[in-house]
Design an enzyme around this catalytic site. Structure first.
Site, PDB file in Angstrom:
ATOM      1  N   GLU A  50     -12.769   0.458 100.727  1.00  0.00           N
ATOM      2  CA  GLU A  50     -11.626  -0.309 100.227  1.00  0.00           C
ATOM      3  C   GLU A  50     -10.699   0.521  99.339  1.00  0.00           C
ATOM      4  O   GLU A  50      -9.517   0.213  99.225  1.00  0.00           O
ATOM      5  CB  GLU A  50     -12.099  -1.561  99.479  1.00  0.00           C
ATOM      6  CG  GLU A  50     -12.715  -2.628 100.389  1.00  0.00           C
ATOM      7  CD  GLU A  50     -14.196  -2.436 100.654  1.00  0.00           C
ATOM      8  OE1 GLU A  50     -14.738  -1.357 100.296  1.00  0.00           O
ATOM      9  OE2 GLU A  50     -14.825  -3.353 101.223  1.00  0.00           O
ATOM     10  N   PHE A 112     -23.661 -14.977  94.892  1.00  0.00           N
ATOM     11  CA  PHE A 112     -23.719 -13.774  95.706  1.00  0.00           C
ATOM     12  C   PHE A 112     -22.317 -13.174  95.862  1.00  0.00           C
ATOM     13  O   PHE A 112     -21.379 -13.872  96.245  1.00  0.00           O
ATOM     14  CB  PHE A 112     -24.301 -14.090  97.091  1.00  0.00           C
ATOM     15  CG  PHE A 112     -24.331 -12.880  97.993  1.00  0.00           C
ATOM     16  CD1 PHE A 112     -25.129 -11.787  97.671  1.00  0.00           C
ATOM     17  CD2 PHE A 112     -23.549 -12.828  99.145  1.00  0.00           C
ATOM     18  CE1 PHE A 112     -25.144 -10.668  98.489  1.00  0.00           C
ATOM     19  CE2 PHE A 112     -23.567 -11.711  99.963  1.00  0.00           C
ATOM     20  CZ  PHE A 112     -24.362 -10.626  99.644  1.00  0.00           C
ATOM     21  N   GLN A 113     -22.175 -11.915  95.541  1.00  0.00           N
ATOM     22  CA  GLN A 113     -20.910 -11.168  95.611  1.00  0.00           C
ATOM     23  C   GLN A 113     -19.800 -11.788  94.770  1.00  0.00           C
ATOM     24  O   GLN A 113     -18.633 -11.685  95.096  1.00  0.00           O
ATOM     25  CB  GLN A 113     -20.458 -10.985  97.066  1.00  0.00           C
ATOM     26  CG  GLN A 113     -21.441 -10.083  97.815  1.00  0.00           C
ATOM     27  CD  GLN A 113     -20.922  -9.603  99.151  1.00  0.00           C
ATOM     28  OE1 GLN A 113     -20.134 -10.261  99.804  1.00  0.00           O
ATOM     29  NE2 GLN A 113     -21.391  -8.422  99.570  1.00  0.00           N
ATOM     30  N   LYS A 162     -12.892 -18.839  98.456  1.00  0.00           N
ATOM     31  CA  LYS A 162     -13.145 -19.132  99.866  1.00  0.00           C
ATOM     32  C   LYS A 162     -12.773 -20.577 100.199  1.00  0.00           C
ATOM     33  O   LYS A 162     -12.203 -20.852 101.262  1.00  0.00           O
ATOM     34  CB  LYS A 162     -14.620 -18.867 100.176  1.00  0.00           C
ATOM     35  CG  LYS A 162     -14.921 -18.862 101.664  1.00  0.00           C
ATOM     36  CD  LYS A 162     -16.314 -18.316 101.949  1.00  0.00           C
ATOM     37  CE  LYS A 162     -16.544 -18.249 103.452  1.00  0.00           C
ATOM     38  NZ  LYS A 162     -17.876 -17.703 103.773  1.00  0.00           N
ATOM     39  N   MET A 474      -8.925  23.359  90.135  1.00  0.00           N
ATOM     40  CA  MET A 474      -8.197  23.144  88.888  1.00  0.00           C
ATOM     41  C   MET A 474      -9.154  23.117  87.695  1.00  0.00           C
ATOM     42  O   MET A 474      -8.841  23.616  86.614  1.00  0.00           O
ATOM     43  CB  MET A 474      -7.388  21.846  88.954  1.00  0.00           C
ATOM     44  CG  MET A 474      -6.495  21.632  87.748  1.00  0.00           C
ATOM     45  SD  MET A 474      -5.363  23.004  87.483  1.00  0.00           S
ATOM     46  CE  MET A 474      -3.911  22.430  88.359  1.00  0.00           C
TER      47      MET A 474
HETATM   48  C1  LIG Z   1     -11.524  11.119  91.111  1.00  0.00           C
HETATM   49  C2  LIG Z   1     -11.371  12.335  90.272  1.00  0.00           C
HETATM   50  N1  LIG Z   1     -12.455  12.944  89.764  1.00  0.00           N
HETATM   51  C3  LIG Z   1     -12.318  14.062  89.015  1.00  0.00           C
HETATM   52  C4  LIG Z   1     -11.089  14.585  88.768  1.00  0.00           C
HETATM   53  C5  LIG Z   1     -10.938  15.835  87.898  1.00  0.00           C
HETATM   54  N2  LIG Z   1     -10.353  16.925  88.699  1.00  0.00           N
HETATM   55  C6  LIG Z   1      -9.033  17.225  88.636  1.00  0.00           C
HETATM   56  S1  LIG Z   1      -8.621  18.467  89.686  1.00  0.00           S
HETATM   57  C7  LIG Z   1     -10.209  18.647  90.182  1.00  0.00           C
HETATM   58  C8  LIG Z   1     -10.583  19.697  91.196  1.00  0.00           C
HETATM   59  C9  LIG Z   1     -10.044  19.419  92.543  1.00  0.00           C
HETATM   60  O1  LIG Z   1     -10.674  20.299  93.443  1.00  0.00           O
HETATM   61  P1  LIG Z   1     -10.126  20.426  94.899  1.00  0.00           P
HETATM   62  O2  LIG Z   1      -9.966  19.101  95.524  1.00  0.00           O
HETATM   63  O3  LIG Z   1     -10.965  21.390  95.643  1.00  0.00           O
HETATM   64  O4  LIG Z   1      -8.638  21.003  94.680  1.00  0.00           O
HETATM   65  P2  LIG Z   1      -8.212  22.429  94.068  1.00  0.00           P
HETATM   66  O5  LIG Z   1      -7.962  22.234  92.617  1.00  0.00           O
HETATM   67  O6  LIG Z   1      -9.319  23.368  94.339  1.00  0.00           O
HETATM   68  O7  LIG Z   1      -6.948  22.748  94.798  1.00  0.00           O
HETATM   69  C10 LIG Z   1     -11.046  17.734  89.546  1.00  0.00           C
HETATM   70  C11 LIG Z   1     -12.505  17.667  89.757  1.00  0.00           C
HETATM   71  C12 LIG Z   1      -9.979  13.891  89.285  1.00  0.00           C
HETATM   72  N3  LIG Z   1      -8.737  14.284  89.055  1.00  0.00           N
HETATM   73  N4  LIG Z   1     -10.153  12.789  90.059  1.00  0.00           N
END
Ligand SMILES: Cc1ncc(C[n+]2csc(CCOP(=O)(O)OP(=O)(O)O)c2C)c(N)n1
Ligand SMILES: [Mg+2]
Lengths: 573, 166
Positions: A50, A112-113, A162, A474
């Site tokens: 979802e 439930f749910q 519902k 990042m």
């Molecule tokens: C749902 C979620 N969890 C954690 C983060 C923290 N976060 C920001 S950038 C990143 C790394 C992203 O890695 P990737 O998708 O491989 O992209 P890259 O930076 O390597 O281009 C993370 C873990 C986030 N922004 N969103």
């Protein structure tokens, strides 16, 4: 009057709101609505989770300018929407989420749910409804659409029990416009505010426009350009403002903020007037607010009164629609010339580190910046690009030069990994004739990879560029800069993405040489179905420039020195 | 600094929750919050006292207006207003305390609303500082139970806060 069940009324309302596609996932509490769906001319896209439905609705809204609709059952179906709703709320994206709820007599009994989804989403929606009677469905639906798209747009949730879906009542569509006593989406622009702003503009020698997503949402591109040209004022964009001003316009400086171009941030710091148009001085664009643009007077135009004087106190606050405000300003402003200021800003571009990497000869290594720049060049800058969150997102913002509104779709405010693929599917549904590219990290792709199956089942074509650096890049970059290269939980092993594409009957390619990039991009563009390209890029490259969280906007870490800095500034986030 | 805001809101399910949630989510401390009917059916009135400066009160006002069910907000910080708080205080009357208690009742315009064998219950109404002061005088006698309504407030003079608008 004819009889209609509550479930039928839901679809009647959707048809009246001109909804042609909904993104959803069925379950017990929403079953009556799914059953009624078969009798209405609305297409349903079956998502795999979802969260994907909300991102698709969001991408649909951002690409097409309409309202996106997500549908889910109660309990876990509803809670799975939460991330997507929060994403839409932070980026002011108009979506309506419809959830089934347990029968009204069970509410409060932990049936439930059963889950209190209006309670859970209260702080992350523009508004929400819990509907327990068929009679109340139409008013709630009409208000939900009105709220989602008017004023500052945002997500609205309608939770319908519902029994309300099953009940049968005499019903007719009420065509009268929505009236809500406490809702004031538009406020008249006052002449005092305008006069004050006009005065500040006339007296300015070094003005900079800060263009945010408000430019796109109020459809103000033409007026903004006319304004900027009239008073010869350079424009800096926020991440979400990209596309609102053509990249190739001579007054467009580029992106500001944490990963903005150095000359843009310097121009802001040295300006004597900032014109904040439909942006909200997010901490990612201001850096340390105590040292932010200290010599600049500030004019802020926003449609949301709570944004004015929130993050940055301003000298003139104009509450209103940006396009209308610009029309009013254009009516009174005479031409001005700031050639000297513009020449000065131009002179700072000389040492633009951001561009350096483009000049890098082919060393046999593949850099993300090259891949993204090649996608830009080959698509003529005309594709809709949907990015995920991370380094690749910032490189996209730096190297894909967008020339029209609604062509960069990205999760800015919440920074939601997993956004790109589902949002791109939604964007393609909204704009079937557009070329849609997904630019996504190896990490983020795996968060919502299941929606590849949705694209395959629906025959929706998007081109997927995985910028595969083997890291949560990042976060790795922050560890490199601020945590002594201690790479805790950022090295990332991925499945064979090419095989994953193939397992769906889709084309998949791997590229690890710069010389193969062009041909593979072209192959993807020519293919009928969704194509996935696994770009194996340099693993430990970083995004430059970088303003460390909470640091002064002019205190950027520049390429190429591998600076190892102590975490700076107050309250880094 | 205390700041008093008055909000006229639609009398719909969940509105109190939305208002309270806003203060929590935006990191403001509620000192007191009262809700009650108004002269107009379907409209409730909230008096909210927060601990904040003027700038923060203005931000809260803007956030309140973002709530779809909020009709009008008035910041009484800068307006002459009548403010009232009501307390019920159950005090021990064991031994010689009774005379001391009656003297306080007499001097502070408190009302005795109930008497038990060991206790007496007082009603104190007035500006919140008055109620505070009376309670401080009662403390040495031994307060057994206490409840306060929280402040309600209204602008002075002939002008009125009205929910009526387009
Ligand atoms: C749902 C979620 N969890 C954690 C983060 C923290 N976060 C920001 S950038 C990143 C790394 C992203 O890695 P990737 O998708 O491989 O992209 P890259 O930076 O390597 O281009 C993370 C873990 C986030 N922004 N969103
Ligand atoms: Mg990565």
């Amino acid at each position: 009057m004819p009889k209609r069940t509550g479930a039928q009324i839901i679809w009647e309302c959707l048809v009246h709101e001109d909804v042609q596609t909904v993104f959803g996932y069925p379950g017990g509490a929403i079953l009556p609505t799914y059953d009624a769906m078969l009798d209405y001319p609305v297409k349903h896209v079956l998502v795999r989770h979802e969260q994907g439905a909300t991102h698709m609705a969001d991408g649909f809204a951002r690409a097409g300018g309409g309202v996106g609709v997500a549908l889910a059952t109660s309990g876990p179906g509803a809670t799975n929407l939460v991330t997507g709703i929060a994403t839409a709320q932070m980026d002011s994206s108009p979506i309506v989420c419809i959830t089934g709820q347990v029968p009204s007599k069970y509410i409060g009994y932990d049936a439930f749910q059963e889950t209190d989804i209006t309670g859970i989403t209260l702080p992350i929606t523009k508004h929400s409804y819990l509907v327990t009677r068929a009679e109340d469905i139409m008013p709630a639906m009409k208000e939900a659409f009105h709220l989602a798209k008017s004023g500052r747009p945002g997500p609205v949730l309608v939770d319908i029990t519902k029994d309300a879906q099953q009940a049968s009542i005499e019903w007719a569509w009420d065509p009268s416009p929505v009236k809500m006593r406490g809702y004031r989406p538009l406020n008249p622009i006052t002449s005092e505010d305008l006069a004050k702003a006009t005065e500040l503009i006339r007296n300015s020698k070094r003005p900079v426009i800060l263009a945010g997503q408000g430019v796109i949402q109020s459809g103000a591109t033409q007026e903004l350009l006319a304004f900027a040209e009239r008073v010869s004022c350079p424009i800096a964009m926020t991440l979400l403002g990209i596309g609102g001003v053509p990249a190739n316009h001579p007054l467009n400086l580029g992106m500001m903020g944490m990963h903005g171009e150095a000359w843009v941030n310097h121009a802001i710091q040295e300006a004597d007037l900032l014109l904040a148009f439909g942006m909200r001085f997010d901490d990612r664009v201001t850096g340390n607010t105590k040292t932010y643009a200290l010599n600049a007077k500030k004019i802020h135009v926003d449609i949301d009164p709570s944004e004015l004087n929130k993050n940055i106190p301003v000298d003139a606050a104009i509450l209103g629609d940006l396009r209308e405000t610009l029309v009013d300003l254009l009516a009174v402003l005479e031409p001005a010339d700031h050639a000297e200021w513009i020449t000065y800003i131009d002179s700072m571009k000389g040492d633009a580190a951001v561009r350096d990497i483009q000049g890098l000869p082919d060393t046999g290594h593949l850099y993300a910046a090259h891949v993204i720049n090649d996608i830009w060049r080959i698509t003529g800058g005309n594709a809709i690009v949907v990015t995920d969150v991370g380094q690749h997102q910032m490189w996209e913002a730096q190297y894909y030069r967008h020339n029209s509104p609604r062509t960069l779709i990205t999760s800015g405010g919440l920074g939601t990994m997993g956004f790109a693929l589902p949002a791109a599917i939604g964007a393609k549904v909204a704009r079937p004739d557009a070329e849609v590219w997904v630019i996504v990290g190896d990490g983020g792709f795996q968060m919502t990879q299941a929606e590849l199956t949705t694209a395959a089942q629906e025959g929706i074509k998007v081109n997927i560029a995985i910028i595969n650096n083997g890291y949560l890049g990042m976060v790795r970059q922050w560890q490199e800069f601020f945590y002594e290269r201690r790479y805790a939980a950022t090295p990332l092993k991925s499945p064979d993405f090419v095989k994953i594409a193939e397992a769906h009957g889709l084309e998949g390619y791997r590229v690890d040489k710069r010389s193969d990039v062009d041909a593979t991009i072209n192959r993807a563009r020519k293919a009928e179905g969704t194509v996935l390209i696994d770009f194996r890029v340099e693993q430990e490259d970083s995004v430059y420039p970088m303003v460390p969280a909470g640091a002064d906007l002019h205190a950027m870490i520049r390429r190429p020195e591998p600076s190892v800095l102590a975490e700076t500034g107050a309250d880094p986030i | 600094m205390h700041h008093t805001l008055v909000a006229l809101v639609e009398d719909k399910p969940g509105v109190l929750n939305r208002v309270a949630s806003l203060f929590r989510r935006r990191n403001f401390n509620i000192e007191s919050l009262t809700v009650g009917r108004t002269a107009e059916a379907g409209v409730s009135r909230m008096t909210i006292v927060i601990d904040s400066d003027q700038a923060s009160a203005e931000r809260v006002t803007a956030y309140l207006y973002k709530l779809v069910n909020v009709l009008q907000v008035e910041d009484l910080g800068s307006t002459p207003a009548v403010a009232r708080d009501l307390a019920l205080v159950k005090v021990s009357v064991a031994g010689h305390d009774r005379a001391a208690l009656l003297r306080i009742v007499d001097e502070t315009r408190a009302h005795i609303v109930d008497t038990g064998e060991q206790t007496m219950t007082l009603e104190i109404t007035g500006e919140p500082p008055h109620v505070d002061a009376v309670i401080r005088r009662l403390e040495p006698l031994g307060i057994i139970e206490m409840v306060r309504t929280g402040q309600v407030a209204m602008r002075r003079g002939d002008t009125a806060l009205s929910a009526a608008q387009s």
